[in-house]
Design a protein around this motif. Structure first.
Motif, PDB file in Angstrom:
ATOM      1  N   MET A  73      43.456  34.066  39.446  1.00  0.00           N
ATOM      2  CA  MET A  73      43.971  35.765  39.946  1.00  0.00           C
ATOM      3  C   MET A  73      45.498  35.447  41.156  1.00  0.00           C
ATOM      4  SD  MET A  73      41.897  38.816  40.296  1.00  0.00           S
ATOM      5  CE  MET A  73      41.704  39.231  38.607  1.00  0.00           C
ATOM      6  N   GLY A  75      38.655  37.076  36.253  1.00  0.00           N
ATOM      7  CA  GLY A  75      39.033  37.733  36.964  1.00  0.00           C
ATOM      8  C   GLY A  75      37.746  37.278  37.942  1.00  0.00           C
ATOM      9  N   SER A 126      43.906  40.028  45.573  1.00  0.00           N
ATOM     10  CA  SER A 126      44.912  39.740  44.398  1.00  0.00           C
ATOM     11  C   SER A 126      45.239  41.685  43.025  1.00  0.00           C
ATOM     12  CB  SER A 126      44.826  39.356  43.074  1.00  0.00           C
ATOM     13  OG  SER A 126      44.284  37.276  43.738  1.00  0.00           O
ATOM     14  N   THR A 127      44.742  42.225  43.404  1.00  0.00           N
ATOM     15  CA  THR A 127      44.782  43.046  42.317  1.00  0.00           C
ATOM     16  C   THR A 127      45.231  44.508  43.119  1.00  0.00           C
ATOM     17  OG1 THR A 127      41.993  44.074  43.617  1.00  0.00           O
ATOM     18  CG2 THR A 127      42.371  42.585  40.712  1.00  0.00           C
ATOM     19  N   LEU A 176      44.087  43.933  35.935  1.00  0.00           N
ATOM     20  CA  LEU A 176      43.866  42.804  37.165  1.00  0.00           C
ATOM     21  C   LEU A 176      42.012  43.086  37.163  1.00  0.00           C
ATOM     22  CD1 LEU A 176      46.390  40.513  38.488  1.00  0.00           C
ATOM     23  CD2 LEU A 176      45.382  40.285  36.712  1.00  0.00           C
ATOM     24  N   SER A 225      39.488  43.603  34.789  1.00  0.00           N
ATOM     25  CA  SER A 225      39.003  42.274  34.836  1.00  0.00           C
ATOM     26  C   SER A 225      38.450  41.602  35.635  1.00  0.00           C
ATOM     27  CB  SER A 225      39.823  40.866  34.520  1.00  0.00           C
ATOM     28  OG  SER A 225      41.029  40.467  35.620  1.00  0.00           O
ATOM     29  N   ARG A 226      38.517  41.944  37.055  1.00  0.00           N
ATOM     30  CA  ARG A 226      37.595  41.364  38.429  1.00  0.00           C
ATOM     31  C   ARG A 226      35.855  42.760  38.235  1.00  0.00           C
ATOM     32  NH1 ARG A 226      35.480  38.217  41.443  1.00  0.00           N
ATOM     33  NH2 ARG A 226      34.924  38.770  43.512  1.00  0.00           N
TER      34      ARG A 226
END
Length: 418
Positions: free
Chosen positions: A262, A190, A80-81, A324, A327-328
């Protein structure tokens, strides 16, 4: 076959008036038309889908854990990131430009959020908005340098890569990292949060209905314009296949962790971008500018504004990707945005089918491309192989994707589809 706007059944359809050209009809005709497009070089997503199937088959044979529900969920978290960053790369490639600073912008955005939120005490939402706004301003600066000063995007964004890396290091100072509160909603988003089972099934059904309604609307517009239309059976079968396929995938993921929120955000951005590129005047202008900017200018398109929007969207999504990523990892560090972030973001867009020559691409390129890259990374990790192999294999896949793009472009030109 539909009637033309005047309602006369004997009036030939505008795109089928030439009797010398063979026109396929029905579901079998649609399949024949697909084969014809492939032979003429219009491959679409076919190469990346075939490549993904081969990668999954090989790694599953070597390690049965690869296609387990839990591993796929982790793969979707990790996709996702960089996938969000790659979605921005699709925009600049569509207009035949490049942004080499997306990794540094994402790292700078993560450091900015950590500084404003943790060190300065800003509300987390306000810190995220500030990072996104600054990301948009960065894109506007690149567009200004390109539109009014004539600086090639390769040079301006390469300068930005160094400048924003320096700003990232300046914000983090001697500590080198800022730990984010682990119990915060941002970190939970995340690392932990997944879509409730019932909601994931409902969202997939809604997406399938959306595909059907979009195709139906397109067919209605073609019908009122006196153009040929696809059989409604073909439209319905396409929507049904999407519904069944996605529901099975969601069901499999729900056996363990489920679908990450996410990744759901990433998919929503892909769908929104795909609609904008395919169904709006702005998207058609993006394609026209990427194909031939001078012709687009003479057709009345504001080319300067199109370049501005492409660069701004790219940098904004790079900043969002940095948020992101923070957050991950539950931290903003000096390593964020460095290493292979630039490589993977650009490679994902190209591997997914977006042309380096401009004018051809899709938002789904970022989705498919980043899944290919993360599948390679996950498979090699499970086999406990060196990360050097990941770089070599990803580079080889990227080279193959560019070769396929070049050959298909040559084939389209020779067949009159260029």
């Amino acid at each position: 076959m539909s009637q033309p706007p005047d309602g006369s059944p004997n009036t030939p359809l505008l795109d089928r008036a030439d009797v010398r050209v063979k026109h396929a009809t029905g579901i079998s005709g649609a399949f024949e038309a697909f084969i014809t497009r492939v032979k003429s070089g219009d491959l679409g997503f076919l190469p990346v889908i075939v490549g993904l199937l081969i990668i999954c088959t090989v790694f599953q044979i070597l390690n049965p854990v690869f296609l387990s529900s839990a591993n796929i969920a982790n793969l979707l978290f990790d996709s996702s990131t960089i996938g969000v960053i790659s979605l921005g790369i699709v925009c600049v490639l569509m207009v035949a430009q490049i942004d080499l600073s997306v990794g540094s912008v994402s790292g700078f955005a993560s450091a900015l959020v950590g500084t404003l939120w943790v060190n300065q005490g800003w509300p987390v939402l306000l810190a995220i908005v500030a990072a996104l706004v600054i990301g948009a301003l960065i894109g506007a600066a690149y567009a200004f340098l390109f539109n009014w000063l004539g600086m090639p995007s390769f040079v301006s964004t390469l300068s930005g890569l160094l400048a924003f890396l320096g700003l990232q290091l300046f914000l983090l100072r001697s500590t080198g990292s800022i730990n984010l509160p682990f119990e915060s909603p941002l970190v939970s988003f995340g690392q932990l949060l997944t879509v409730p089972n019932w909601l994931s099934y409902a969202l997939v059904a809604l997406a399938a209905v959306g595909v059907f309604l979009t195709d139906y609307r397109i067919q209605q517009r073609r019908r009122t314009s006196g153009l040929s239309t696809q059989p409604m059976g073909t439209v319905a079968i396409k929507a049904l296949a999407i519904l069944v396929g996605l529901e099975l995938i969601v069901f499999y993921l729900n056996q363990t962790r489920g679908v990450p929120w996410m990744f759901g955000l990433f998919v929503c951005l892909v769908i929104a971008m795909n609609y904008a590129l395919k169904q709006t005047q702005w998207g058609r202008a993006m394609t026209a500018v990427g194909g031939n900017p001078e012709a687009a200018r003479r057709a009345g398109i504001n080319v300067t504004r199109i370049y501005m929007s492409a660069f701004m969207i790219c940098s904004t999504l790079a900043a969002l990707g940095g948020v992101l990523a923070a957050s991950r990892l539950a931290s903003a560090s000096q390593q964020a945005g460095t290493g292979d972030v630039n490589l993977n973001a650009i490679a994902a867009a190209v591997i997914g089918g977006t042309s380096l020559f401009g004018g051809r691409g899709s938002a789904y390129s970022a989705l498919l491309g980043i899944i290919v890259i993360q599948a390679i990374s996950s498979g090699l990790t499970l086999l406990d192989l060196s990360s050097s192999l990941r770089y070599m294999i990803t580079g080889a896949v990227l080279a193959i994707a560019v070769i396929v793009d070049s050959l298909s472009r040559r084939s389209r030109m020779s067949s009159g589809r260029g």
